[in-house]
Scaffold this motif. Structure first.
Motif, mmCIF file in Angstrom:
data_model
loop_
_atom_site.group_PDB
_atom_site.id
_atom_site.type_symbol
_atom_site.label_atom_id
_atom_site.label_comp_id
_atom_site.label_asym_id
_atom_site.label_seq_id
_atom_site.Cartn_x
_atom_site.Cartn_y
_atom_site.Cartn_z
ATOM 1 N N LYS A 100 0.796 -1.163 0.145
ATOM 2 C CA LYS A 100 0.228 0.008 -0.116
ATOM 3 C C LYS A 100 0.873 1.195 0.062
ATOM 4 O O LYS A 100 0.535 2.129 -0.598
ATOM 5 C CB LYS A 100 -0.989 0.035 1.278
ATOM 6 C CG LYS A 100 -2.009 -1.020 0.897
ATOM 7 C CD LYS A 100 -3.042 -0.957 2.324
ATOM 8 C CE LYS A 100 -3.987 -2.007 2.095
ATOM 9 N NZ LYS A 100 -4.808 -2.200 3.511
ATOM 10 N N PHE A 101 2.026 1.256 0.606
ATOM 11 C CA PHE A 101 2.977 2.472 1.099
ATOM 12 C C PHE A 101 3.518 2.480 -0.513
ATOM 13 O O PHE A 101 3.674 3.760 -1.111
ATOM 14 C CB PHE A 101 3.795 2.016 1.998
ATOM 15 C CG PHE A 101 4.974 3.260 2.102
ATOM 16 C CD1 PHE A 101 4.655 4.558 2.398
ATOM 17 C CD2 PHE A 101 6.197 3.053 1.423
ATOM 18 C CE1 PHE A 101 5.689 5.652 2.561
ATOM 19 C CE2 PHE A 101 7.237 4.097 1.541
ATOM 20 C CZ PHE A 101 6.810 5.255 2.334
ATOM 21 N N THR A 102 4.071 1.491 -1.196
ATOM 22 C CA THR A 102 4.616 1.821 -2.457
ATOM 23 C C THR A 102 3.644 2.046 -3.586
ATOM 24 O O THR A 102 3.887 2.887 -4.360
ATOM 25 C CB THR A 102 5.432 0.245 -2.787
ATOM 26 O OG1 THR A 102 4.397 -0.578 -2.949
ATOM 27 C CG2 THR A 102 6.502 0.029 -2.135
ATOM 28 N N ASP A 103 2.315 1.667 -3.410
ATOM 29 C CA ASP A 103 1.285 2.034 -4.321
ATOM 30 C C ASP A 103 1.212 3.597 -4.242
ATOM 31 O O ASP A 103 0.890 4.497 -5.043
ATOM 32 C CB ASP A 103 0.061 1.385 -4.043
ATOM 33 C CG ASP A 103 0.118 0.015 -4.656
ATOM 34 O OD1 ASP A 103 0.924 -0.241 -5.437
ATOM 35 O OD2 ASP A 103 -0.715 -0.959 -4.178
ATOM 36 N N LYS A 104 1.132 4.428 -2.906
ATOM 37 C CA LYS A 104 0.930 5.423 -2.643
ATOM 38 C C LYS A 104 2.080 6.297 -3.211
ATOM 39 O O LYS A 104 2.117 7.385 -3.792
ATOM 40 C CB LYS A 104 0.822 5.745 -1.083
ATOM 41 C CG LYS A 104 -0.722 5.453 -0.561
ATOM 42 C CD LYS A 104 -0.827 5.710 0.897
ATOM 43 C CE LYS A 104 -2.070 5.160 1.415
ATOM 44 N NZ LYS A 104 -2.406 5.204 2.776
ATOM 45 N N ILE A 105 3.260 5.708 -2.986
ATOM 46 C CA ILE A 105 4.585 6.580 -3.536
ATOM 47 C C ILE A 105 4.376 6.616 -4.906
ATOM 48 O O ILE A 105 4.604 7.672 -5.636
ATOM 49 C CB ILE A 105 5.823 5.637 -3.078
ATOM 50 C CG1 ILE A 105 5.886 5.859 -1.630
ATOM 51 C CG2 ILE A 105 6.970 6.267 -3.720
ATOM 52 C CD1 ILE A 105 6.111 7.253 -0.929
ATOM 53 N N ARG A 106 4.034 5.639 -5.548
ATOM 54 C CA ARG A 106 3.976 5.461 -7.079
ATOM 55 C C ARG A 106 3.017 6.555 -7.646
ATOM 56 O O ARG A 106 3.320 7.067 -8.768
ATOM 57 C CB ARG A 106 3.564 4.146 -7.570
ATOM 58 C CG ARG A 106 3.680 3.707 -9.184
ATOM 59 C CD ARG A 106 3.160 2.459 -9.534
ATOM 60 N NE ARG A 106 4.147 1.620 -8.904
ATOM 61 C CZ ARG A 106 3.879 0.634 -7.923
ATOM 62 N NH1 ARG A 106 2.404 0.539 -7.766
ATOM 63 N NH2 ARG A 106 4.740 -0.403 -7.585
ATOM 64 N N ILE A 110 3.363 9.967 -9.776
ATOM 65 C CA ILE A 110 2.756 9.961 -11.280
ATOM 66 C C ILE A 110 2.219 11.395 -10.848
ATOM 67 O O ILE A 110 2.317 12.332 -11.946
ATOM 68 C CB ILE A 110 1.589 9.116 -11.423
ATOM 69 C CG1 ILE A 110 2.105 7.688 -11.664
ATOM 70 C CG2 ILE A 110 0.571 9.447 -12.354
ATOM 71 C CD1 ILE A 110 1.274 6.473 -11.463
ATOM 72 N N LYS A 111 1.261 11.837 -9.802
ATOM 73 C CA LYS A 111 0.819 13.145 -9.560
ATOM 74 C C LYS A 111 1.801 14.321 -9.463
ATOM 75 O O LYS A 111 1.603 15.356 -10.388
ATOM 76 C CB LYS A 111 0.059 13.124 -8.289
ATOM 77 C CG LYS A 111 -1.253 12.391 -8.433
ATOM 78 C CD LYS A 111 -1.895 12.360 -6.988
ATOM 79 C CE LYS A 111 -2.982 11.291 -6.764
ATOM 80 N NZ LYS A 111 -3.736 11.303 -5.705
ATOM 81 N N VAL A 112 3.091 14.030 -9.105
ATOM 82 C CA VAL A 112 3.938 15.137 -9.203
ATOM 83 C C VAL A 112 4.541 15.151 -10.725
ATOM 84 O O VAL A 112 4.506 16.530 -11.060
ATOM 85 C CB VAL A 112 5.270 14.525 -8.345
ATOM 86 C CG1 VAL A 112 6.383 15.835 -8.741
ATOM 87 C CG2 VAL A 112 4.720 14.757 -6.866
ATOM 88 N N SER A 115 1.729 17.277 -12.542
ATOM 89 C CA SER A 115 1.662 18.739 -12.111
ATOM 90 C C SER A 115 2.792 19.428 -12.886
ATOM 91 O O SER A 115 2.660 20.594 -13.140
ATOM 92 C CB SER A 115 1.361 18.686 -10.628
ATOM 93 O OG SER A 115 2.670 18.417 -9.883
ATOM 94 N N PHE A 116 4.010 18.746 -12.766
ATOM 95 C CA PHE A 116 5.169 19.359 -13.031
ATOM 96 C C PHE A 116 4.834 19.719 -14.647
ATOM 97 O O PHE A 116 5.049 20.702 -15.302
ATOM 98 C CB PHE A 116 6.351 18.454 -13.037
ATOM 99 C CG PHE A 116 7.696 18.949 -13.541
ATOM 100 C CD1 PHE A 116 8.251 19.856 -13.040
ATOM 101 C CD2 PHE A 116 8.156 18.451 -14.645
ATOM 102 C CE1 PHE A 116 9.502 20.812 -13.497
ATOM 103 C CE2 PHE A 116 9.008 19.049 -15.344
ATOM 104 C CZ PHE A 116 10.041 20.102 -14.807
ATOM 105 N N GLY A 117 4.460 18.683 -15.536
ATOM 106 C CA GLY A 117 4.278 18.932 -16.872
ATOM 107 C C GLY A 117 3.203 19.985 -17.050
ATOM 108 O O GLY A 117 3.406 20.853 -18.070
ATOM 109 N N ILE A 118 2.114 20.050 -16.327
ATOM 110 C CA ILE A 118 1.082 21.083 -16.393
ATOM 111 C C ILE A 118 1.728 22.384 -16.219
ATOM 112 O O ILE A 118 1.402 23.145 -16.873
ATOM 113 C CB ILE A 118 0.041 20.851 -15.750
ATOM 114 C CG1 ILE A 118 -0.766 19.558 -16.213
ATOM 115 C CG2 ILE A 118 -1.046 21.820 -15.603
ATOM 116 C CD1 ILE A 118 -1.814 19.058 -15.165
ATOM 117 N N ASN A 119 2.530 22.603 -15.317
ATOM 118 C CA ASN A 119 3.178 23.751 -14.913
ATOM 119 C C ASN A 119 4.061 24.186 -16.045
ATOM 120 O O ASN A 119 4.037 25.587 -16.076
ATOM 121 C CB ASN A 119 3.946 23.690 -13.334
ATOM 122 C CG ASN A 119 2.843 23.756 -12.306
ATOM 123 O OD1 ASN A 119 1.927 24.398 -12.430
ATOM 124 N ND2 ASN A 119 3.255 23.110 -11.461
#
Length: 175
Positions: A100-106, A110-112, A115-119
């Motif tokens: 669960k922890f590694t899924d959250k990190i993954r 992805i979200k980072v 958001s980086f790409g959008i920025n």
């Protein structure tokens, strides 16, 4: 994932050792191949099974990763519904927490990146718009020379002409 495949293979060959009187790798592989074909109608060659044995159990050869269908059939042989069922039922609490922890990190990675790409896209768009808005494409006469200005619709402004801007200046001696 590789650890779970290793665990599955160890479990499969422990069961084969208990059920079969065969002692050789070839004999165990033929036995397992026949059982899987008779019970489940799935053709799994004894050569592939031998490769799994020498890769995962004895370590004599490089491990060859089985495909999903093979993992599911071997799990079925052990009494599970699928490979995912095998993993789920053999997971410890620590394994579940770690997964669960590694899924959250993954998901966070992805979200980072998104958001980086959008920025980056927004910043590039903003810079483009600002540069277009502030581009000095016109010129206006100021006392004794022309000056570059941003086109704004002033009465005396004209479209920028670099040659005129550089060369056309009022002579200081001329009154």
């Amino acid at each position: 994932m590789e650890n779970w495949i290793q665990t599955l293979m160890e479990s499969v060959f422990k069961k084969v050792d208990k059920q079969s009187i065969e002692l050789t790798t070839s004999g165990k592989s033929k036995y397992l191949s026949l059982i899987i074909e008779e019970r489940y109608g799935f053709l799994l060659s004894d050569r592939n099974i031998s490769r799994y044995y020498t890769g995962y159990i004895t370590g004599e050869t490089k491990k060859i990763r089985p495909n999903k269908a093979t993992l599911n059939i071997l799990s079925l042989y052990l009494g599970y519904h699928s490979f995912e069922d095998f993993v789920r039922k053999n997971e410890t609490r620590e394994d579940m927490s770690l997964r669960k922890f590694t899924d959250k990190i993954r998901n966070l990675h992805i979200k980072v990146w998104i958001s980086f790409g959008i920025n980056v896209i927004l910043c590039c768009t903003l810079l483009f718009c600002i540069s277009r808005y502030y581009r000095k494409n016109c010129m206006v006469w100021m006392n004794d020379h022309y000056e570059k200005i941003r086109c704004s619709g002033l009465e005396y402004e004209t479209i920028l002409n670099e040659d005129v801007l550089r060369k056309f200046k009022k002579n200081p001696d001329h009154r």
